[in-house]
Write an enzyme that holds these catalytic residues in place. Structure first.
Site, PDB file in Angstrom:
ATOM      1  N   ALA A  68       0.250  14.847 -48.668  1.00 51.20           N
ATOM      2  CA  ALA A  68       1.677  15.029 -48.401  1.00 51.20           C
ATOM      3  C   ALA A  68       1.846  15.790 -47.098  1.00 51.20           C
ATOM      4  CB  ALA A  68       2.344  15.793 -49.545  1.00 51.20           C
ATOM      5  N   ASP A  69       2.909  15.463 -46.389  1.00 52.86           N
ATOM      6  CA  ASP A  69       3.233  16.194 -45.170  1.00 52.86           C
ATOM      7  C   ASP A  69       4.748  16.286 -45.053  1.00 52.86           C
ATOM      8  OD1 ASP A  69       1.799  17.296 -42.635  1.00 52.86           O
ATOM      9  OD2 ASP A  69       3.658  16.365 -41.960  1.00 52.86           O
ATOM     10  N   THR A  70       5.234  17.500 -44.877  1.00 47.58           N
ATOM     11  CA  THR A  70       6.676  17.747 -44.823  1.00 47.58           C
ATOM     12  C   THR A  70       7.084  18.154 -43.415  1.00 47.58           C
ATOM     13  OG1 THR A  70       6.659  18.458 -47.126  1.00 47.58           O
ATOM     14  CG2 THR A  70       8.580  19.090 -45.819  1.00 47.58           C
TER      15      THR A  70
END
Length: 192
Positions: A68-70
């Site tokens: 995941a990357d925000t």
């Protein structure tokens, strides 16, 4: 039951999964986060999530790996994690009194089944008007240092947020509803 491997060093993501009695294996990816401002924000978030998941999945072929990357986006400018206090001040000043988008790219991989699912979640967040004094006091808490957009909605930074439109857990860094739907549909895995 398959084990979940989280390709992230984020303590927040780990805590979110642990609420559902999932003890994820935590392996921080060695991938350098490079943001190309010329690409669409959703593409950047998904690409970074996939790169992280692929990096870690090579060592966990039988397990489900979640990357995941925000990122935070305002006026088509992508805000990653601040480099220092001045950078954090600049980011928080940009967000003051305005709506921005929080986008989390998701990549779920199971190597031995040759499955790769890539998606994203988008939440709109509106900040209240922030005085320079409030911004400086918030920065002094040290909370902004490791967070995209220089704030954490789940911590002290909640005081900065006027309202949100969309998935709250996405703003924290892991859109649980979307991940549960994807795990159910493609990996026959249920979080709850």
């Amino acid at each position: 039951m398959d084990r979940i491997v989280l390709a992230s060093g984020s303590p927040r993501r780990k805590e979110m999964l642990e609420k559902y009695n999932i003890e994820p294996i935590i392996i921080k990816s060695n991938v350098e986060e490079i943001i190309n401002q010329d690409e669409a924000a959703e593409q950047i978030a998904m690409s970074l999530a996939l790169t992280k998941a692929l990096d870690v999945s090579a060592r966990f072929n039988d397990d489900i790996v979640i990357g995941a990357d925000t990122i935070v986006v305002i006026d088509e400018v992508i805000l990653g994690k601040p480099n220092n206090e001045e950078d954090a001040f600049k980011m928080l000043s940009m967000l003051s009194g305005r709506m921005h988008e929080v986008i989390t790219g998701i990549a779920i991989i199971k190597g031995n089944a040759n499955k790769k699912i890539i998606d994203y979640e988008l939440t709109k967040v509106k900040f209240r008007e922030l005085s320079n004094d409030l911004i400086n006091r918030y920065i002094k808490t040290k909370e902004p240092h490791d967070k995209a957009g220089a704030y954490g909605i789940q911590g002290i930074g909640a005081i900065l947020v006027e309202n949100i439109d969309g998935c709250y857990s996405n703003v924290v860094g892991l859109p649980l509803t979307k991940i549960d739907i994807l795990l159910n549909k493609y990996f026959d895995y249920k979080i709850l």
